[in-house]
Scaffold this active site. Structure first.
Site, mmCIF file in Angstrom:
data_model
loop_
_atom_site.group_PDB
_atom_site.id
_atom_site.type_symbol
_atom_site.label_atom_id
_atom_site.label_comp_id
_atom_site.label_asym_id
_atom_site.label_seq_id
_atom_site.Cartn_x
_atom_site.Cartn_y
_atom_site.Cartn_z
ATOM 1 C CG LEU A 2 0.515 1.461 -0.929
ATOM 2 C CD1 LEU A 2 0.785 2.397 0.243
ATOM 3 C CD2 LEU A 2 -0.728 0.620 -0.682
ATOM 4 C CD GLN A 37 2.676 6.801 -0.850
ATOM 5 O OE1 GLN A 37 2.449 6.661 0.353
ATOM 6 N NE2 GLN A 37 1.742 7.198 -1.710
ATOM 7 C CB CYS A 38 6.207 0.556 0.680
ATOM 8 S SG CYS A 38 4.685 1.095 1.491
ATOM 9 C CB THR A 39 11.663 0.000 1.159
ATOM 10 O OG1 THR A 39 11.906 1.346 1.558
ATOM 11 C CG2 THR A 39 12.940 -0.597 0.596
ATOM 12 C CB VAL A 40 8.394 -2.855 -3.111
ATOM 13 C CG1 VAL A 40 7.917 -4.234 -3.557
ATOM 14 C CG2 VAL A 40 7.227 -2.014 -2.616
#
Length: 683
Positions: free
Chosen positions: A536, A539-542
């Site tokens: 997760l 998958q996200c732009t952190v």
């Protein structure tokens, strides 16, 4: 009637069209800027079915060769537009009126007013334009010498009361319309002569013996029994040119047309000025009273009368045009408004870049994205709202385009929902037709735009727009994010550089614009499927929240600086190639600058230490995105080539020859320390 009745005059009333203020705002922003010198203007008045005693101005007042409307006559004037409300208030109004009055007298004494009688209808405007609030403070004045009073010898009579009225009307109508503002009508009943003469013909060779036969005619915009204000200047001119007329009866004819263009309502005043005056010592009057009947300025608020879209456009451009006043006079704003920008990605970076583009006055923005607005998006992505997320079916690209229009209604925005095909992402037979449609749309939009922004959240999704940007010779700006770092860069141009190539300068190496590398030029491997098997957090732009806004701002600022450079995307980049060169550069900075400063190839920043570095790299001859082998394959094979790359990234490695570098992974290379020169000095 009483022998000592004094003739009163109907004062002029200003009637200002909103277009007059709109044009003033345009001239102030684009031309006058900080200059508050007087600007010549013109106005007009009509004596056909006159209402009140109006002098009108509109946008055409600023034209050097403006012509009055039909059935109207010209008035000449100036506008004094001050930079601040304090200057507007502090100006010596008496002195300004006297200066304008002396110019009027100079035109009379020089004979200019005889040849151009419109100089007698003189006015000026003192103003302050608050362009931020769209408010205009102004005060009209109609300068007139304060000459001795005129005695009214009898009640006014109408022209139709004259026994030879028809002959007079025929003589007047024989004059051209533009010559009917001021003229002399010679009426000799005994000799049965009735003819109209110009001021210059009648007064330059004035026959005192025939004075009793003269009617001094003027176009009278007054609807009252009293003549219009401009008759005062007419009397002053007449008695200055013919001083022997002082104390003698004079006949003035005010021409007043009705709706059917009949002169029946024209009035004749029999007057006399008993005293002579010294024109060199005259005072002047003429300031217009405000709506309360007091001597003071008026204020026009254009906010309510302007079209909201036009109002927004003017306000948006205000900050940009103010830059040209002092800071960057040569800034070309038109090129920004005309440049078409294509944004690959409508997420955190895409929203921030689009907002910054609007701030700089870019109007043409197109976004490509396949995502929907989620609940986590609105707090980080400035073009979306919670309501967009709640609806559940708001696609990012068209939603962002719609919200951009809400911010700036004059923008031209579009949003397309599509998947960007990527190397290493195999496309099944069922999706092949849809992918072909998406490819055609992407190619069409790339060709239709001038600038491409790479703002997607994966490396491989940037390959296709990078390659197309090189193939179609577009400006490409790339922005990529890490957790607390960012990269912003411009890709090298593919045009041929005309003229001499840029040279190295002391302490700095130079890379010409067409030799600058792209996002993939530092890679020795083709992009694979980085979206597979991700957790997760992957998958996200952190990123730290401020990173995207910083990178987006740098990306847009880099584009603006590039567009202002005479070589645009071919502008060279400089870098210090040795530690000694860096030290020397710090001591004697010589980095060439464009209109808005230096033009780096790339900007790498880190929030952990709040530091930026500006590296520059050359093109890689075997680059998997912009090398000649790749571009030639695309031009010759088209979509067939693209589908090969989507099937497997190894195809690009084999095509460019970088697969040979893979053998280094299985070889052990031994180096001796003697093989390295670790010194910091130049050899």
């Amino acid at each position: 009637m009483s022998d000592n009745k004094i003739l009163q005059f109907a004062p002029f009333e200003s009637f200002v069209s909103p277009t007059f203020w709109h044009k003033l705002a345009e001239l102030k922003l684009d031309y006058d800027r900080l200059s508050d010198t007087e600007r010549p203007i013109s106005g007009h008045y009509t004596n056909r079915k006159a209402s009140g005693c109006l002098l009108e101005v509109d946008y055409s007042a600023y034209n050097s060769e403006a012509q009055p409307p039909k059935f109207s006559h010209a008035a000449v004037g100036h506008i004094y537009n001050k930079n601040t409300i304090e200057e507007f208030k502090a100006l010596d109004k008496t002195a300004l009126l006297a200066d304008e009055g002396r110019q009027l007298l100079a035109d009379m004494s020089s004979g200019r007013a005889l040849n151009d009688a419109s100089l007698l209808a003189r006015f000026f405007v003192l103003s302050f334009a608050d362009l931020k609030c769209h408010s205009y403070y102004y005060w009209f004045a109609f300068p007139c010498p304060l000459t001795p009073t005129l005695q009214l010898l009898s009640d006014p009579i109408k022209l139709k009361a004259l026994p030879n009225c028809d002959a007079c009307v025929d003589a007047i109508r024989a004059l051209p319309a533009e010559a009917q503002n001021f003229f002399v009508l010679y009426v000799n009943e005994g000799a049965e002569v009735c003819e109209a003469r110009s001021l210059s013909a009648a007064l330059s060779q004035f026959d005192e013996q025939q004075a009793e036969h003269y009617y001094y005619c003027f176009a009278d915009p007054s609807e009252y029994e009293n003549p219009a204000w401009l008759m005062r200047n007419y009397v002053a001119l007449l008695l200055q040119q013919c001083p022997t007329l002082v104390g003698k009866p004079l006949k003035f004819l005010g021409l007043r047309y009705d709706q059917q263009l009949q002169l029946d309502n024209s009035l004749i005043w029999h007057v006399s000025q008993a005293e002579a005056c010294s024109y060199s010592q005259l005072q002047f009057v003429g300031w217009e009273a405000n709506r309360n009947g007091k001597m003071g300025p008026r204020m026009a608020n254009m906010r309510d009368s302007m079209d909201p879209a036009k109002l927004a456009e003017n306000s948006i451009n205000l900050n940009l045009k103010l830059m040209k006043w002092r800071l960057v006079p040569d800034l070309n704003l038109n090129i920004l408004a005309e440049t078409k920008c294509l944004l690959f990605g409508a997420g955190t970076l895409g929203c921030a870049v689009a907002r910054n583009l609007l701030s700089w006055g870019f109007k043409h923005i197109t976004l490509l994205d396949s995502g929907k607005v989620g609940y986590s998006n609105p707090v980080r992505q400035s073009l979306y709202t919670h309501a967009d997320a709640v609806s559940g079916n708001c696609m990012k690209a068209p939603t962002a385009a719609a919200h951009l229009l809400e911010i700036n209604p004059s923008a031209v925005t579009k949003g397309y929902v599509l998947e960007i095909p990527m190397p290493g992402h195999t496309i099944g037979e069922a999706l092949r037709a849809q992918t072909s449609q998406h490819l055609q749309l992407i190619e069409r939009e790339v060709q239709a735009h001038d600038v491409i922004f790479l703002l997607t959240d994966s490396r491989e999704s940037r390959w296709l727009p990078t390659m197309l940007g090189a193939a179609y010779q577009k400006i490409v700006i790339n922005a990529a994010l890490g957790f607390d770092s960012y990269l912003v860069m411009r890709h090298g141009g593919t045009w041929e550089l005309l003229g001499d190539s840029p040279k190295d300068i002391e302490g700095l190496k130079c890379i010409s614009g067409q030799q600058l590398g792209c996002y993939f030029c530092n890679d020795v491997t083709a992009p694979g499927n980085s979206l597979k098997d991700r957790t997760l957090d992957q998958q996200c732009t952190v990123t730290r929240p401020g990173v995207s806004n910083i990178a987006a701002s740098y990306a847009v600022e880099l584009l603006v600086a590039l567009l202002q450079h005479p070589q645009r995307e071919l502008a060279p980049a400089y870098y210090a190639n040795t530690r000694a060169g860096q030290q020397q550069h710090q001591e004697t900075p010589q980095l060439p600058e464009g209109l808005l400063g230096i033009l780096p190839h790339s900007i790498r920043g880190m929030l952990c230490n709040y530091e930026n570095i500006l590296p520059a790299t050359q093109k890689f001859a075997q680059c998997i995105a912009c090398s000649q082998r790749v571009l030639a394959a695309y031009r010759s094979e088209g979509h067939a080539f693209l589908f090969k790359t989507f099937e497997t990234a190894k195809y690009l490695e084999d095509l460019t020859g970088i697969s040979e570098f893979k053998r280094l992974n299985s070889e052990i290379i031994d180096f001796d320390d003697d093989q390295f020169d670790m010194s910091e000095s130049d050899d």
